[in-house]
Design an enzyme around this catalytic site. Structure first.
Site: not given
Ligand code: SF4
Length: 354
Positions: A32, A45, A88-89, A126, A144, A206
């Site tokens: 898409w 969507e 798909l429910g 949304y 969301d 992170c």
């Molecule tokens: Fe998410 Fe970690 Fe990025 Fe912060 S740093 S937006 S907690 S992945």
């Protein structure tokens, strides 16, 4: 101590740039997104609500091949639409999509604003933000569960929310505040992509996150503490299902077209549909036990083998929602997803036992 929300707003241009650069390189190539159109965006969507991308992919391709545009969808029969959606429910999505196509083709041109889209069947805040920002550059942020998770972590917002809807409402002003004026649709998609592929609910990535320098929780090292949502109250439900197979036919229940749930679809009948009370059930042989979860309901369904007597068969025949479906016709009717799976399994077992 500086407030992380104000800091994020002050640094929003840098945040938007970092997010956008990452997305332009790392986004998943999804059907898409290639040669996007309003129709493809709307279909994706609807299909993606409560459903994972990998589940949606084969459905999306099949749908586009059979019903390539709003006109084709509006002209299709409900049976065709439900058959394409089978498995798909949450079938109200398919029915709403069908109604929406009929409404769109009746208009001189599709609406362009979130408010106007929310007048159409199956469209909430949304979806309207996603559709109009992607297709018409509307200044409307999508919020969301993914976006709530990212925003709550970026700002280390420890508010305890009653549920995800109230959290989404609370974060909508901030989401709109950091939405760029140029190409808001790509920004919205990038936020969703970050939530789906980096900022996971558990163990977010992170160390490779493109917006870590803007993220209070990521820098502190406690992202999994956010967002704080009250645990859902799980309700356990048990259902007795009936397996009655005779002379190459299987007894099935078809919900009436006006039914609130599963209208027009076949399922194995439950004990109530065939008039079996608790005492009669205890005398039957359980063939299988299956569990599934729908929203907050944890459902356990036990399938019992039943051979109705001649008198019971006469009673069954008077119930217009019950029918004996030939086994070789099962592939052409619309069965709810779990029931098709169970029937296939049980017929496989029965075939092995024959
Ligand atoms: Fe998410 Fe970690 Fe990025 Fe912060 S740093 S937006 S907690 S992945």
């Amino acid at each position: 101590m500086p407030n992380p929300t104000s800091q994020l707003i002050a640094a929003k241009t840098g945040f938007q740039k970092a997010l956008r650069s990452w997305y332009s390189v790392h986004h998943r190539k999804l059907p898409w997104r290639s040669e996007p159109s309003l129709y493809k965006t709307v279909i994706s969507e609807f299909m993606l609500q409560q459903t994972q991308v990998k589940t949606v992919l084969p459905y999306f391709d099949r749908w586009l091949q059979t019903l390539p545009d709003f006109a084709a969808l509006a002209a299709a029969s409900e049976d065709t639409v439900l058959k394409l959606w089978e498995g798909l429910g949450y079938y109200s999505r398919a029915r709403n999509l069908h109604k929406l196509a009929k409404a769109v083709v009746a208009l001189p041109e599709p609406p362009r604003t979130p408010i106007a889209w929310q007048e159409l069947p199956g469209i909430g805040p949304y979806s309207s933000a996603a559709i109009t920002s992607i297709s018409f550059d509307a200044q409307s942020a999508c919020v969301d569960g993914n976006v709530v998770r990212i925003l709550s972590r970026l700002t280390a917002n420890g508010t305890a929310f009653r549920d995800s809807a109230s959290a989404a409402k609370a974060f909508t002003p901030l989401a709109n505040e950091i939405l760029p004026e140029t190409d808001p649709g790509t920004h919205n998609q990038a936020m969703m992509e970050l939530g789906a592929t980096v900022c996971f609910r558990q163990k977010p990535l992170c160390t490779i996150c493109p917006v870590r320098e803007f993220c209070a929780a990521g820098q502190r090292g406690d992202p999994e503490n956010f967002p704080q949502l009250a645990a859902k109250k799980i309700e356990r439900v048990t259902v007795a299902r009936i397996w009655s197979e005779q002379q190459g036919n299987l007894l099935l229940h078809k919900a009436a077209l006006g039914a609130r749930r599963l209208a027009g679809q076949y399922e194995l009948p439950n004990a109530g549909h065939v008039g079996l009370d608790e005492a009669k059930l205890t005398a039957l042989v359980p063939l299988a036990k299956r569990g599934r979860a729908i929203t907050r309901y944890q459902i356990t369904e036990t399938i019992y083998k039943w051979v109705p007597s001649k008198t019971e068969r006469t009673v069954l025949e008077k119930n217009s929602e019950l029918s004996w479906v030939p086994l070789d016709k099962l592939s052409s009717i619309t069965l709810s997803g779990p029931h098709r799976r169970w029937i296939t399994e049980l017929l496989g077992d029965a075939a092995t036992a024959r």
